[in-house]
Scaffold this active site. Sequence first.
Site, PDB file in Angstrom:
ATOM      1  N   ASP A 290       0.845  -1.191   0.000  1.00  0.00           N
ATOM      2  CA  ASP A 290       0.000   0.000   0.000  1.00  0.00           C
ATOM      3  C   ASP A 290       0.884   1.247   0.000  1.00  0.00           C
ATOM      4  O   ASP A 290       1.953   1.241  -0.602  1.00  0.00           O
ATOM      5  CB  ASP A 290      -0.927  -0.044   1.227  1.00  0.00           C
ATOM      6  N   HIS A 324      -3.528   5.873   3.480  1.00  0.00           N
ATOM      7  CA  HIS A 324      -4.302   4.698   3.055  1.00  0.00           C
ATOM      8  C   HIS A 324      -3.754   3.414   3.660  1.00  0.00           C
ATOM      9  O   HIS A 324      -4.507   2.584   4.202  1.00  0.00           O
ATOM     10  CB  HIS A 324      -4.301   4.639   1.529  1.00  0.00           C
ATOM     11  N   ASN A 412     -13.701   0.150  -6.861  1.00  0.00           N
ATOM     12  CA  ASN A 412     -14.741   1.101  -6.465  1.00  0.00           C
ATOM     13  C   ASN A 412     -15.413   1.816  -7.634  1.00  0.00           C
ATOM     14  O   ASN A 412     -16.046   2.848  -7.437  1.00  0.00           O
ATOM     15  CB  ASN A 412     -14.145   2.163  -5.531  1.00  0.00           C
ATOM     16  N   SER A 494     -11.237  -0.994  -0.475  1.00  0.00           N
ATOM     17  CA  SER A 494      -9.945  -0.964   0.218  1.00  0.00           C
ATOM     18  C   SER A 494     -10.110  -1.223   1.703  1.00  0.00           C
ATOM     19  O   SER A 494      -9.227  -1.780   2.349  1.00  0.00           O
ATOM     20  CB  SER A 494      -9.274   0.404   0.041  1.00  0.00           C
TER      21      SER A 494
END
Length: 620
Positions: A290, A324, A412, A494
């Site tokens: 990430d 994130h 998404n 996520s």
Amino acid sequence: MPGQPGAPDGGGQEAPPPPDGEAARGMRARADEAPGRRVGERKKQFLVAPQQAPGLAAIGPFGMPSPALQPPSLQAVEKALNDHPDIDVVRTVGTAGMGPLGIGAAAGGGTLVARMTDDKARALQQQTQGQLVIERDQHLLLHEVMPRQPAMVNSLAVRASATLAFRMVVLGKDGTPLPDAEVALFGGLLPAGGMTDARGEVTVTLYGDSPHMVSGVYVKPRADYWSFYQRDPDLGTDEANVIGLRPLSDWPQLPDFPKRSAIGWGQRAMRLDQLPPNFRGQGVKIAVIDSGADNRHPDLKRIQNGVDIIGKNPDSWNQDVLGHGSHCSGVIGGADPTFGIHGFAPEAEIHVCKLFPGGQVSQLIEALDYCIEQQIDVVNLSLGGVSPSPALEQRIVRAKQAGIACIAATGNSGGPVQYPAASPNVLAVAAIGKFDEFPRDSYHVETLSTDVDASGYFTAKFSCFGPEVDVCAPGVAIVSSVPPANFAAWDGTSMAAPHVTGLAALMLAHHPALQAQGGMRSAQRVDALFDLIRRSGRRVTQSGALRTGAGMPDAPTAFGLGLPGQQAMQAPLGSMAGAMAANAMFDPAINAAYLGMGAPRAPAFMAPLGFGYGGTRVGW
């Protein structure tokens, strides 16, 4: 008509004819003589690798099976590319001694990163007759929900128009100004937005002639507060428009948060709190690929291992400018017992592979090589690309053969499942929400769909769907850690994937069937883990398997705790007989849904509290 030779151009004069071939060439020649850099096609970054033999890779280039012809060695390919004047070899990933930070990569074939034009790549593909994987080194995306997608090309060219200036003031608890809050106005001729200053103020200018053109106002705080969304807002241009945000701690389920620790609604929904307290993930290694993870955060202090794939700096993996990766890591392994959110596996060993901002497929291949070298058990992939990557698929297969379970967010975009979640070698996780788990004036409301069950679970509007979806998990209004020591409520697949990654880590650490034979790492163990997770799925929402897969994994069910046939989880899971034995402890209706045979739907949701459908505002 206007624009044709001899026709009026609207100003009383004839429009000039378009230049003929000779004239056009002359115009280009004059442009070539002008000082400056000519705009043309640049070389792009491509991945080049020998195609693996059939049976080792799930897919070949363009979805075709690998040829029987023996592919050339990587060394031969590199020499041929270096000899070509129009191709620049940048680096090699995935071969011995060429792993991230110079660490020896996993055994097996490597991948060259080279720069060339699209035409040169097509010619090379044709010349090698499918013996090489040749593909663009795609830029990867973090699966974060955006309030709107920017238009690709806007046909409007506004030269002169009325403008409206809205002075927006964002305040927090006790009227405290909130800096760095994103404010966006929907409506008008062009998008408009800005960031609040130290006084909590920002002026947003919108093209238009009436405040009634504004169809919505959205405020996203940096941390510690709920977002805000108002459809058809009553705004004025002659005075400040004040918006007060709610602290996370004002929510009934988060009293005195974060000073008093809490279990997130996603963990409660999956019944993490009903597992034995000693189930904490001891001995399992998890990789979070990430944007890094800030281990200065009280909930992330136990994280001590990582690698910066982008910067190649051994000390920068914990610098998370996006937040994130820290958010995902908190869901998986939040470890402070008195502060913040409880993670699923607080005693697991988390490795951080920093890939953002700027990550590409080639760097994801390097990150998976790191995971193979470090003998990682579970990988969380809350990221995606534009299209399937044969080179990446080969590395995912190799990781699975090394016993690594890759768990990926479906995406998404609200469309088909994105890659790598679309790979048959990973576990794909879609997102669901629960309508009573966030304030009714927050932007989370915009994720609601009409697919709501009697318990309030709904499929998130943004969540990608398709036959590749394996399970679903909470992914709306998920509160977790963000740098430096704060918390934020975010939406996205996520956020859903880490819930399943955390459960997978607990199962590898404590499930007897997965501990058989000393917990030996293999592709069979990965398949057994995925099978147990799917079979623990609980039906939520009223949609079918295309949106929720086998349902939301249930932690006690995954371990067979308190259920008839609990002994079934002791059965060996590497065979059809073992899978059928484990299946005996689950609800037949859920199994029928998992096997595609259908199952009774939940009672129709009766829209309590005036809940509206069809794009209307929620009537709260």
